[in-house]
Design a protein around this motif. Structure first.
Motif: not given
Length: 486
Positions: A271-276, A278-282, A354-355, A361-363
């Motif tokens: 979960s951590v690599p995929i979620g992270l 995904a978060a960077i891309y989004l 990811s959420s 990251i947005n903060a």
């Protein structure tokens, strides 16, 4: 009178009081709201609150106190010989409650009055047959004194319920009348309603705190009871888990701890690599259209019931790993394995990572990005050398929160990893976790009188302390992060 009917009566009085109170306020002001200290609606809310809140508080307190009082009075009626024969007073009271419920069911089904029940009580065999006909099973060691206690339990429950109904309704009527006759133009109804509301809000906020203390107290109390019956050294230092109802159990916690950490570790690797990523891309690369679609789609994973994930592990992922990896490599023949549960649990945890990471990251302040771009860094270099180090404390907190979620998961492990309590490095072997064994130890025999049942509370307390520690660490890291960038 049922609790639902009592609630309807109390709430009905409250609604009626609102309209009558509002109308009375206008009446005492000669139809001119400006003569009142507060708006007419506040006088209506005053009557509503005084008609409902005290009555509901009394109802809740009564529902908690009544069972304790009745069981204490009935248990005092039981002979010591019956308690010794059953093994514990808990077992006897269980039969008493079942028989009391059966008496109600039999009386309702057969149309018997108290005299009919007394006549039936004289024949124990007929009593068992009647109770069995309505789905109530009682132990073979039930004595006439137990049946007598069941009748007393039923009568006390009926009497207390009647008194409860009368007391709650009278309290509602008293509050209704008192608030109604207190209405006058000088009354500060708004201040009274706001203070009342503040007390209600404060009380509501304390419910979570009281619930936490209640959970901890129940776990600690039953765990102390367990350690009085079972040596704590064997529990904390043994590497064998082999419960046997009836005695001779080995209840070492380490096989369960190993299975819990092993499954959680694999889940975090997924979960951590995929979620992270995904978060960077989004947050950094996706345009608004893609983000508006992809972010809710990923978060849908968090709303899927865990039993569905368990079925996915059992039917799809498990057989796939067995046929394509475990059997060809000679590492196992079972579709239930640590790898199966870990992969499916990792998929479930992707939206958690990811959420939270996306929000963190947005903060990160835009000024840090602008400064990096101004120094000539590319977008990828900015993400790698500026944004990620700045967001790292929050991301670590997100990972720890996801780890807490993984440690407490049950259904996916039950259906994906099996129930074998052992310590093994092979990820394609079936293992189990603490949560699974808590469920299995409390399934069937729910009388908290043996170490094999009480061990569930010791396991729960251990898991609670472990996840609490992870949550505290995560909150400390996130709070430090927020203080730095708010």
């Amino acid at each position: 009178m049922s609790v639902g009917l009592i609630l309807l009566i109390v709430l009905g009085l409250g609604v009626l009081g609102f309209f009558i109170g509002r109308q009375r306020a206008l009446s005492v002001a000669d139809g001119e709201p400006r003569n009142l200290h507060s708006l007419p609606g506040y006088y209506g809310w005053e009557v509503f609150l005084f008609a409902t809140v005290p009555a509901l508080v009394l109802l809740v307190a009564w529902l908690f106190i009544q069972p304790v009082v009745i069981e204490n009075r009935v248990s005092a009626m039981l002979p010591e010989a019956d308690i010794a024969q059953a093994g514990s007073i808990t077992l006897v009271m269980t039969d008493v409650r079942r028989i009391a419920q059966g008496l109600d069911a039999v009386a309702k089904k057969a149309g018997l009055d108290e005299a009919g029940i007394n006549a039936m009580r004289a024949d124990l065999t007929d009593m068992r047959g009647r109770l069995a006909s309505v789905g109530v099973a009682i132990g073979s060691n039930v004595t006439p004194s137990t049946l007598e206690a069941a009748k007393a339990y039923r009568n006390l429950n009926s009497s207390f319920s009647q008194v409860k109904s009368i007391a709650v309704v009278l309290t509602a009527l008293a509050g209704f009348a008192w608030a109604l006759f207190q209405i006058n133009p000088e009354q500060r109804a708004r201040n009274l309603v706001e203070r009342f509301t503040l007390v209600l809000l404060a009380s509501s906020s304390l419910i979570a705190v009281a619930t936490t203390f209640g959970i901890v107290f129940s776990l600690v109390a039953e765990s102390i009871h367990f350690f009085k019956l079972y040596d704590f050294k064997q529990f904390f230092f043994s590497t064998t888990w082999n419960p046997k109802f009836g005695g001779g159990s080995d209840l070492g916690i380490w096989p369960l701890v190993w299975g819990t950490l092993y499954v959680s570790f694999i889940a975090l690797i997924v979960s951590v690599p995929i979620g992270l990523m995904a978060a960077i891309y989004l947050s950094e690369y996706a345009n608004k259209t893609v983000r508006a679609f992809a972010k809710p789609a990923i978060e849908i994973l968090a709303g899927i019931p865990t039993i569905v994930y368990g079925l996915f592990a059992l039917i799809t992922v498990g057989p796939f790993l067995r046929d394509w990896f475990a059997q060809p490599m000679g590492m196992g023949n079972s579709s239930s394995s640590v790898m199966t549960a870990g992969i499916v649990m990792g998929i479930m945890l992707i939206p958690f990572v990811s959420s939270l990471s996306d929000d963190i990251i947005n903060a990160v302040p835009q000024s840090m990005r602008d400064g990096s771009f101004g120094l000539g860094a590319t977008h990828s270099e900015t993400v790698k050398q500026v944004i990620m180090p700045a967001a790292l404390p929050g991301i670590v907190g997100a990972v720890l929160l996801a780890a807490s979620r993984a440690i407490g998961e049950t259904m996916i492990v039950v259906m994906g990893a099996g129930a074998a309590a052992k310590m093994d490095l092979n990820p394609f072997e079936a293992m189990t976790t603490i949560t699974v064994k808590i469920v299995s130890q409390l399934t069937g025999d729910t009388e908290f009188a043996s170490p094999e049942t009480l061990v569930a509370f010791a396991l729960g307390l251990t898991l609670f302390c472990f996840t609490l520690g992870l949550n505290v660490i995560a909150l400390v890291i996130v709070r430090k992060y927020r203080e730095q960038y708010e």
